[in-house]
Design a protein around this motif. Structure first.
Motif, mmCIF file in Angstrom:
data_model
loop_
_atom_site.group_PDB
_atom_site.id
_atom_site.type_symbol
_atom_site.label_atom_id
_atom_site.label_comp_id
_atom_site.label_asym_id
_atom_site.label_seq_id
_atom_site.Cartn_x
_atom_site.Cartn_y
_atom_site.Cartn_z
ATOM 1 N N LEU A 146 11.101 16.510 18.796
ATOM 2 C CA LEU A 146 10.016 15.624 18.770
ATOM 3 C C LEU A 146 9.412 16.301 17.359
ATOM 4 O O LEU A 146 8.703 15.604 16.623
ATOM 5 N N ALA A 147 9.501 17.624 17.412
ATOM 6 C CA ALA A 147 8.878 18.485 16.208
ATOM 7 C C ALA A 147 9.568 17.989 15.148
ATOM 8 O O ALA A 147 8.984 18.045 13.780
ATOM 9 N N PHE A 148 10.896 17.996 15.093
ATOM 10 C CA PHE A 148 11.723 17.423 13.983
ATOM 11 C C PHE A 148 11.234 16.181 13.284
ATOM 12 O O PHE A 148 11.049 15.887 12.272
ATOM 13 N N MET A 149 11.114 15.393 14.501
ATOM 14 C CA MET A 149 10.685 13.776 13.887
ATOM 15 C C MET A 149 9.342 13.685 13.242
ATOM 16 O O MET A 149 9.137 13.015 12.564
ATOM 17 N N LEU A 150 8.529 14.754 13.775
ATOM 18 C CA LEU A 150 7.116 14.993 13.217
ATOM 19 C C LEU A 150 7.379 15.229 11.712
ATOM 20 O O LEU A 150 6.521 14.766 10.769
ATOM 21 N N GLY A 151 8.237 16.203 11.551
ATOM 22 C CA GLY A 151 8.325 16.660 10.039
ATOM 23 C C GLY A 151 8.836 15.655 9.197
ATOM 24 O O GLY A 151 8.460 15.512 8.018
ATOM 25 N N VAL A 152 10.040 14.706 9.975
ATOM 26 C CA VAL A 152 10.433 13.548 9.086
ATOM 27 C C VAL A 152 9.210 12.590 8.609
ATOM 28 O O VAL A 152 9.176 12.176 7.476
ATOM 29 N N MET A 153 8.459 12.454 9.522
ATOM 30 C CA MET A 153 7.195 11.503 9.240
ATOM 31 C C MET A 153 6.242 11.763 8.171
ATOM 32 O O MET A 153 6.144 11.314 7.256
ATOM 33 N N LEU A 154 5.906 13.327 8.467
ATOM 34 C CA LEU A 154 5.111 13.699 7.373
ATOM 35 C C LEU A 154 5.555 13.943 5.934
ATOM 36 O O LEU A 154 5.012 13.330 5.098
ATOM 37 N N GLN A 155 6.836 14.148 5.740
ATOM 38 C CA GLN A 155 7.274 14.330 4.476
ATOM 39 C C GLN A 155 7.760 12.781 4.039
ATOM 40 O O GLN A 155 7.354 12.592 2.745
ATOM 41 N N ALA A 156 8.232 11.896 4.871
ATOM 42 C CA ALA A 156 8.723 10.623 4.086
ATOM 43 C C ALA A 156 7.045 10.099 3.621
ATOM 44 O O ALA A 156 7.048 9.317 2.703
ATOM 45 N N ALA A 157 5.923 10.190 4.443
ATOM 46 C CA ALA A 157 4.541 9.947 4.025
ATOM 47 C C ALA A 157 4.090 10.326 2.878
ATOM 48 O O ALA A 157 3.785 9.747 1.922
ATOM 49 N N GLY B 272 0.773 -1.164 0.144
ATOM 50 C CA GLY B 272 -0.086 -0.061 -0.042
ATOM 51 C C GLY B 272 0.757 1.370 0.160
ATOM 52 O O GLY B 272 0.616 2.414 -0.657
ATOM 53 N N VAL B 273 1.796 1.092 0.815
ATOM 54 C CA VAL B 273 2.782 2.154 0.859
ATOM 55 C C VAL B 273 3.357 2.670 -0.643
ATOM 56 O O VAL B 273 3.497 3.850 -1.062
ATOM 57 N N LEU C 15 5.831 11.664 0.396
ATOM 58 C CA LEU C 15 6.818 10.994 -0.556
ATOM 59 C C LEU C 15 6.547 9.448 -0.705
ATOM 60 O O LEU C 15 7.304 8.658 -1.489
ATOM 61 N N ARG C 16 5.661 8.912 -0.140
ATOM 62 C CA ARG C 16 5.159 7.468 -0.217
ATOM 63 C C ARG C 16 6.277 6.687 0.223
ATOM 64 O O ARG C 16 6.653 5.746 -0.473
ATOM 65 N N ARG C 17 7.117 6.890 1.367
ATOM 66 C CA ARG C 17 7.799 6.118 2.176
ATOM 67 C C ARG C 17 7.698 5.510 3.114
ATOM 68 O O ARG C 17 6.661 6.169 3.844
ATOM 69 N N ALA C 18 7.915 4.300 3.755
ATOM 70 C CA ALA C 18 7.566 3.805 4.828
ATOM 71 C C ALA C 18 8.448 4.494 6.192
ATOM 72 O O ALA C 18 9.586 4.750 5.729
ATOM 73 N N VAL C 19 7.683 4.821 7.213
ATOM 74 C CA VAL C 19 8.381 5.343 8.430
ATOM 75 C C VAL C 19 8.387 4.336 9.451
ATOM 76 O O VAL C 19 7.376 3.666 9.877
ATOM 77 N N GLY D 216 12.762 19.085 9.858
ATOM 78 C CA GLY D 216 12.770 17.654 9.532
ATOM 79 C C GLY D 216 12.199 17.129 8.396
ATOM 80 O O GLY D 216 12.853 16.253 7.866
ATOM 81 N N ALA D 217 11.304 17.742 7.811
ATOM 82 C CA ALA D 217 10.892 17.373 6.626
ATOM 83 C C ALA D 217 11.885 17.674 5.346
ATOM 84 O O ALA D 217 12.099 16.726 4.341
ATOM 85 N N ASP D 218 12.636 18.780 5.630
ATOM 86 C CA ASP D 218 13.789 19.021 4.642
ATOM 87 C C ASP D 218 14.864 17.956 4.762
ATOM 88 O O ASP D 218 15.401 17.472 3.421
ATOM 89 N N LEU D 219 14.986 17.490 5.712
ATOM 90 C CA LEU D 219 16.162 16.348 5.924
ATOM 91 C C LEU D 219 15.552 14.976 5.299
ATOM 92 O O LEU D 219 16.407 14.207 4.911
ATOM 93 N N ALA D 220 14.180 14.822 5.498
ATOM 94 C CA ALA D 220 13.648 13.461 5.118
ATOM 95 C C ALA D 220 13.852 13.626 3.513
ATOM 96 O O ALA D 220 13.893 12.511 2.878
#
Length: 369
Positions: A257-268, A55-56, A270-274, A169-173
């Motif tokens: 925590l906020a940085f990791m939130l950005g990592v998660m949102l951006q990875a998702a 699905g991802v 871009l349709r990547r698994a977190v 976080g989104a930028d680094l993801a």
């Protein structure tokens, strides 16, 4: 970010970019699972994981390859309350350890050793360390401020500071994905960070502080009771509501925590698994799913960690952990350990033959099941 786009607008766009997983691919994957050369259900949780990965990645034969762990470092004003067994000076010292040159290769921390073993790339970011870190070619400089305010007495962050940390976080993801990562592990380093994680979890789930506050780095009984009292006091300020997830992150959270939130949102997006490591990551995920419900489709919890409250997070997110090793280190270590399991789950779905393909008797039985 375009020249005219405000950070808050960019964050809104990111949240809206998290689309549901591909249900058609999941359905086709489930059908294929039922035809593979094995008894139905014989691969247990790997089968469920493989269908979710389909699905991802939008295909019934997913082929994730690269993996990355993004370790965000930040400090917390609440350590002044005596909630941790370690002093805050450990945070910058551990960042140096993540970046150190060792005989085995770059990095001398647990996450480095495990990542080297399973072929996962390590990224390290300073989003809020309360020290001036020396320049290093492998350190991503993303400092929003030097540590948070003391959440017992006041809001830890402003909404603007949270937004900046999320976008960093989104930028680094995005960089990690461009570098080839299909599996993204958010990780953290920050002395005292299980206290904001407990506060965020209590607020988001409507639970008592004592139900979600654990020993963190291994505090004794008296300190644990005191720590739960600190979280109770922070909640009692009443400065945030679960209906405003970013407000909860500002009031009770932390920069990593906020940085990791950005990592998660951006990875998702871009349709990547977190791959979720533990309790601190879980607190960020609670905020993320409240902001973007589709994010849950992309979250794969590694193991249930030893920290009290982690099981409640996973139950709320309706996610099943892959193992229980009693881990409570952080750094993304558990998430990196889960990478081979996820790659193997995808490989079984993709590379195993069906009964028909293999010419193995039993395909008729499978078709009727």
């Amino acid at each position: 970010m375009t020249h005219h786009e405000q950070p808050s607008d960019r964050l809104d766009t990111l949240i809206r970019s998290v689309l549901p997983a591909d249900r058609a691919a999941m359905s086709a994957a489930r059908e294929r699972q039922g035809q593979l050369t094995k008894p139905p259900g014989a691969l247990g949780l790997l089968e469920d994981l493989s269908v979710r990965l389909a699905g991802v990645f939008g295909t019934p034969r997913p082929h994730p390859a690269g993996s990355a762990v993004i370790v965000a470092a930040g400090d917390h004003g609440v350590v002044a309350e005596g909630v941790s067994a370690f002093p805050p000076e450990v945070t910058p010292a551990m960042v140096a350890n993540f970046l150190a040159v060792t005989p085995a290769g770059p990095g001398g921390a647990a996450v480095n050793a495990i990542a080297r073993t399973v072929g996962t790339r390590v990224y390290v970011a300073d989003v809020g360390v309360n020290a001036d870190l020396p320049d290093h070619p492998a350190l991503v400089q993303a400092k929003v401020r030097r540590g948070t305010r003391n959440l017992r007495a006041e809001s830890a962050l402003t909404r603007d500071e949270v937004t900046r940390a999320v976008l960093a976080g989104a930028d680094l993801a995005r960089v990690a994905v461009q570098d080839g990562a299909d599996l993204i592990v958010p990780g953290e380093m920050g002395i005292g960070n299980t206290t904001p994680a407990a506060a965020v979890t209590a607020r988001m789930l409507g639970l008592d502080a004592r139900d979600v506050t654990g020993r963190g780095t291994g505090v004794d009984d008296a300190t644990l009771t005191h720590k739960a009292g600190v979280v109770t006091d922070a909640l009692a300020r009443g400065a945030s509501s679960a209906q405003d997830p970013l407000g909860v992150m500002a009031d009770l959270g932390g920069l990593e925590l906020a940085f990791m939130l950005g990592v998660m949102l951006q990875a998702a997006a871009l349709r990547r698994a977190v791959v979720l490591d533990g309790f601190v990551e879980g607190s960020a995920a609670l905020v993320g799913v409240a902001l973007a419900p589709n994010l849950a489709d992309y979250l794969f919890p590694a193991g249930v960690c030893a920290e009290r409250g982690h099981a409640a997070q996973l139950a709320h997110l309706q996610l099943t952990p892959m193992f229980d090793l009693g881990l409570r280190l952080g750094e993304g270590t558990g998430g990196v350990l889960a990478v081979p399991l996820l790659l193997s789950a995808a490989a079984t779905l993709r590379d195993m033959q069906t009964f028909a393909e293999a010419g193995v008797p039993g395909s008729e039985t499978q078709d009727r099941s």
